[in-house]
Design a protein around this motif. Structure first.
Motif, short mmCIF file in Angstrom:
data_model
loop_
_atom_site.label_atom_id
_atom_site.label_comp_id
_atom_site.label_asym_id
_atom_site.label_seq_id
_atom_site.Cartn_x
_atom_site.Cartn_y
_atom_site.Cartn_z
N ILE B 300 45.81 44.67 32.22
CA ILE B 300 45.41 43.49 32.98
C ILE B 300 45.52 42.22 32.12
CG2 ILE B 300 43.49 42.35 34.12
CD1 ILE B 300 42.83 44.95 35.50
N SER C 296 38.19 43.18 34.56
CA SER C 296 38.81 42.88 35.85
C SER C 296 38.33 41.55 36.39
CB SER C 296 38.48 43.97 36.86
OG SER C 296 38.93 45.22 36.41
N THR C 297 37.03 41.34 36.32
CA THR C 297 36.45 40.15 36.90
C THR C 297 36.95 38.90 36.18
OG1 THR C 297 34.52 41.50 37.35
CG2 THR C 297 34.29 39.14 37.68
N PHE C 299 39.98 38.73 34.35
CA PHE C 299 41.43 38.51 34.35
C PHE C 299 42.06 38.46 35.75
CE2 PHE C 299 41.00 39.66 29.90
CZ PHE C 299 41.78 38.68 29.33
N ILE C 300 41.42 39.07 36.72
CA ILE C 300 42.04 39.06 38.04
C ILE C 300 42.12 37.63 38.60
CG2 ILE C 300 41.77 39.82 40.44
CD1 ILE C 300 41.10 42.57 39.45
N PRO C 301 41.04 36.83 38.53
CA PRO C 301 41.18 35.44 39.00
C PRO C 301 42.19 34.65 38.17
CG PRO C 301 38.87 36.04 38.83
CD PRO C 301 39.64 37.15 38.19
N LEU C 302 42.18 34.88 36.86
CA LEU C 302 43.15 34.18 36.00
C LEU C 302 44.57 34.54 36.43
CD1 LEU C 302 41.69 34.44 32.39
CD2 LEU C 302 41.54 32.56 34.01
N GLY C 303 44.75 35.82 36.71
CA GLY C 303 46.07 36.30 37.15
C GLY C 303 46.50 35.58 38.41
N ILE D 295 35.42 41.05 43.89
CA ILE D 295 36.43 40.30 43.13
C ILE D 295 37.82 40.84 43.46
CG2 ILE D 295 37.33 39.88 40.81
CD1 ILE D 295 34.95 38.19 41.23
N PHE D 299 40.87 38.84 45.34
CA PHE D 299 41.98 38.29 44.56
C PHE D 299 43.27 39.12 44.62
CE2 PHE D 299 38.61 35.78 42.62
CZ PHE D 299 39.22 34.54 42.62
#
Lengths: 351, 351, 351, 351, 351
Positions: B300, C296-297, C299-303, D295, D299
């Protein structure tokens, strides 16, 4: 779980208070007098006429069935007429009592619970029996059919019940009440089998509630059957019961033990349902997580690769992306990775 | 879980009703008369000829084996001929009865359960024994081989069984029935070992069902063996049994206790299977989640990096992407991150 | 879990059948005769010479130790010579019997279990004791050292054992067998401490199997020690035992109770191991999921952001991407989001 | 879990062996002689002087407190001087014995456990009491303060203890030992409250270990208190105790029962701690997974969208990306999706 | 969980120490003297006037109600005046005592627990009763209303209580105290139903705490009701109680049994709440994980596809991206994949 015993706090013991939840209605009394030759049935005798009716059949065995018992004054009145102890009257009306037997100087007082089971709901009706030399009183809080089957057996002249004493009639009533539990246990047994299927094959959110209800039903049953064993045992050994009838009481005692065995078996089964339910849930969870993990483990690295080749570095563009072979290698890798992972998962027995 | 006792609700006690599920067939009666010198076997005696056959061997010990018992009229007829109490007849026919012993004035009535275990299915056959001075009745609901081994032992002249009274024959039958349980326990013991292997090494969705079935089988066994202990104990202390045979009854009593011990041990083992099963599931879940977490935690952040360098900002293009070194640094970082994470996971003992 | 009792189904009671799994070897009999003055030991006496050897020392106390007992014919022969009941012989050979005591007219029969514990494996050897006025028989199925320590104590002239009757010798044997359990319990206690450390600090997939084995060992122990309590209690109250020796039997009774207490304590501990194991697994799972969730919390928004700015909309290119400040703002946001989330996680005590 | 009973295997019963883990030191004996008028205390009497000291106070009640008992030879010597049975001496030295009482011809032997609880560690000291007509012996394995409070009560002339017999002194010692458990239970009660707070509000990895330790402590307590009930009960009904003192023994019996009640209550509470702990863990897990799921669910679809519009299809570029409105629609969709999902989650009560 | 028994360690038995936590206040004594004709009530009699007041009504039955009992000196003084044993005084003041009955030469001492339940908090008040020939003492530690209802029943002349002896008054007090538990059980029953709803439909983090509190309340109840059964049973069989009153004690005994039954039922229910709670949590977890898995399984492969077509390979650009049909095929695939997966999930019954 409803009882109104708290209303009685502070009242003098022996005060007659009906604690059930049926509407107050005047008791209708059925008086059956019989010996081996004759039998007469008087239905709907009122409290007022009762004494007179009974006097007229003095030499025969008389069964007085009183139902309903919601009218506490009338019941108290009957008790007084027949000289029952005030605590006995109180117990007759106090319909959430546990089964028991009490021996008085000139009568035996037996308190039993008849039960019905409809639409997964267990209902108890208290049946109080008072055995005197020649009389048998039965006070019932809602058995509906007023022991019709027994009455029919009584009507058959020459039957053992007609030839015997009131102690045999008491036995017949007890036997009838207790045999009623076998029907209930069969119904519950069917439900248990359905529930077992449901839990093993397709457990839902509601299953746990069903198990909970089943356990409560069985607990209620046990709570009421357990003391009956004691009741029958006491009667079986009582000096008041003629030895020639003892083998019959031993028979009904066997039935109670049998019922208790079945209940205990059901309780064991119900207890293990929860374990099965939880492990089925755990199994499903594992199943779900495995699927998610396989998908993620395959596609997340692939996603990284596509991302990598989607970067806008100028140097990369020149060095990597312009070569036709690299595109092919990338494609091959993207095919190879999932295959390799699937083989790996297969080996580790993930699916 | 099948019983038909509810059909009997409301019937007069002592009404002979067969509650088993075998087809109604006329009972075939084997009459074996013997003393230490002679032995005669008459097979397939009909109910009609029975009395006559028995009369003719009056001075010897006579064993009457009646099987099947599905024809309730015929059984009742035999009972009447030999003056058995109507409740005894009822019990003989009521094949889901729990083991018990009852002493009457001139006979002892013993109700036992023989068992067979085939393809993980436990089946009980009720064997009712009536011991009189010179006779021993055995009523069996499906033991198939009609105690052939015992008959063979009887045929050996000079054996202890030939030299002894009917009380020893009763003992021999009880001993034979109870020893049959050891065979069953051995089979169950083998199944338990298989199940243990399965659960420890490769638990499947079905394992929990196997455990559940095992527990139910053991419960059924216990339910039927437990009262046998009481039966043997009562016989052991009964005044009707000659003291010289008491040591034999003590021996069979020891066997029942032994069987109960083994059953309890099995039950303990079965109970702990569920715990093992659940922890194995938990362990697997941890395993799966660890794999998923490691993959996710590595890729990730990398995915974010590739995404970052894939953005189309003009400023970025100028400042970052055009420099050749940056591409190299990015590549190095993408190699360093997974290595660092793997080391970190190793230290925290994730794999 | 191995027993061969099923082989005996159908055999006449009292048939001597060895049910153990040791190779058939001729028993070697040690005959120790002693009084307070003299002691003579005869080793490896054969069955044939036995009677003669015993006759020659008639006035002394004689201890006959028979081992091994795998040769059922020879053992039966000894039994016949000394007039033991055929059921006693059967019990001596039936080595999976539970401990018991039986009083006969001229002897007491005591069946005990000696135990050894090596490499986490518990092994029982059946020791059968027959106490007559002047003799004590001990039949052992594999105790290996043939009670050497006791023999040494016997050799010391003037010791209490030399000055006492055969009842004291019986006590000494029982005491010795039972004290052997303390050694085993110490070994198991050590294992429990190791297992506790393992489960609290570093539980593995095998731990649950260790707990399971431990529980089974303790169950086996309990199953065999429990009836010994009854045995000693019976002896303690027996009229056959001289009152002056009762205090010694009371002492050994105390030891059995002590052993049972320790076993129960161990069982409690073992039972709680599973709970600890499962909660440790749960804890680990939480740990793993927290790590995954945090990663996850963050990097997922960053992604998503990098993806957003990687879109190829022409309008976007003009409006958003060409402005230098926007690149900076995007970068700042990408730094701010993880910091904010980390603070949030810190506050919610996720790490 | 430390005991050295295995060292004694094979030793003749009655061999005096100290099994505790205290250093071998010579016992110091305190001799207190008193009647209602006088009291004399002799401290640190040696084993050699003991007999002489005791002889000199023959008509008074004499309390001999022996501590420590690690020197087995000296203790055996005292035992021999006062003609105690060799098994009694053995029990006095065997400090992991369970509480018991034994009546001999001219003395009563009582074995008790005093306890202390410091830093969550429970320690038992064995106190052996020997009551003779005029003497009371107390052998203690480490009670440290040598019953100073009792000594003070003795010094108060005119107190009941001074006016009474040695049986009252025995009672006073028992009462003192047992009342000591109340202090311990209070301390454990405080710990339980702390632990309850910890587990309900902030359970850590260590909590389960604390619960485990608590359970073990309570088990140890129970194991030692349970037999004390039996001890006091036996004394209460003993013919050796003057009826006028029985009410005092009944009082101390009530205290033991009270202690057992509290221990059982604590055990129940400790047992439920594990359930609370596991459900708190489960709850947290749910919390974590919910956050992660929210999340991800928001996303991941958004990420797909940005990826979609980042594709390099030429046709797409022409048909989709060049239109300004599409960019706006894409933006609006990306805002709408999370809002819609959040509303959906709110409705399903995910947060 | 608060008790101060440890303060009493080392004190001489019989020392009067109040162990409750109420403020020290002088006891106010209500003296009610009555026979079937007259009744007089003297309120707030001081300890000093007590003897005199009592002397003046010597021939009537006298009920002395003492409350509060926090002033230990005064209570001791009353005890001395009426010649109660010092241990009785101690028990009266030691308010965390378990219920018990003790018979002395000229009085019976009964120690009971009255209970109140408000805002989910159970509080016990110790009520000590001393029954002498003509007197009945009641010492209460905070029952607040001083048995007003009973006083009213006493004031009704001609009532059974007025016509009866002090033994009936004792019964009336016991009956009143025990009937008070029915009210409490009804309140707890209501709470259990609420809690059941909460746990089945909307379990929160606090639910487990509620269950824990409920279990503790029920345990406290059980701990105090259990010994009351013994108390009533002892009184029922006591020779001190006139046989004519025994039926009343049997009645109150039935009530205690009834209360114990209900408590056991509640405990069973409370025990199963935890199981329901844990399975509801597990169910939710499954629900959450399913949602997450479905979203991930659908979008992660799609994300890979968009990433794939976002790669910057020159070769790809030429071969793949420039063809219009490919764009259409890609779009169709992206629609087909989720539909296919949703069908797959539907078949596997994931939602």
């Amino acid at each position: 779980m409803i009882f109104k015993l708290s209303e009685k706090v502070g009242l003098a013991p022996g005060t007659p208070v009906y604690t059930g939840n049926r509407k107050v209605r005047e008791p209708k009394i059925r008086v059956i007098s019989y010996d081996d030759k004759e039998l007469s049935i008087a239905d709907d005798v009122t409290t007022e006429d009762l004494m007179e009716t009974v006097e007229s059949v003095k030499k025969q065995i008389t069964w007085l069935h009183v139902e309903p018992i919601s009218d506490q004054e009338k019941i108290a009145q009957i008790g007084t007429q027949f000289e029952l102890h005030s605590l006995v009257i109180e117990d007759i009306l106090s319909v959430s009592h546990r089964p028991k037997v009490e021996e008085f100087d000139d009568y035996i007082f037996v308190l039993m619970k008849a039960a019905t089971y409809k639409r997964s709901t267990l209902r108890f009706s208290q049946v109080s029996l008072v055995l005197q030399e020649k009389y048998l009183f039965s006070f019932a809080d809602g058995t509906d059919d007023r022991f019709e089957i027994l009455v029919k057996r009584l009507q058959k002249s020459g039957s053992r019940i007609r030839r015997s004493d009131s102690e045999y009639l008491l036995f017949a009533l007890l036997d009838f009440i207790i045999d009623g539990y076998f029907k209930i246990l069969e119904d519950i047994g069917d439900e248990i089998e359905d529930l077992e299927n449901e839990i093993l094959n397709n457990p839902t959110k509601e299953s746990i509630e069903h198990v909970h209800n089943l356990k409560r039903t069985l607990m209620e049953l046990k709570k009421n059957v357990w003391p009956m064993r004691e009741v029958i045992n006491t009667l079986m050994r009582s000096e008041e019961i003629d030895p020639k009838y003892q083998i019959f009481y031993r028979d009904v005692y066997d039935h109670v033990i049998n019922i208790m065995d079945i209940i205990e078996g059901y309780r064991d089964t119900a207890a293990s349902f929860l374990d099965i339910y939880l492990s089925t849930l755990s199994n499903r969870m594992n199943e779900i997580m495995k699927t998610l993990s396989i998908i993620s483990t395959i596609f997340i690295p692939l996603g990284f690769m596509t991302g990598y080749f989607g970067m806008n570095f100028t140097a990369m563009s020149d060095a990597v992306l312009k070569t036709n072979d690299n595109y092919m290698y990338a494609n091959l890798t993207m095919i190879a990775i999932p295959i390799a992972l699937l083989i790996y998962f297969k080996i580790r027995k993930w699916f």
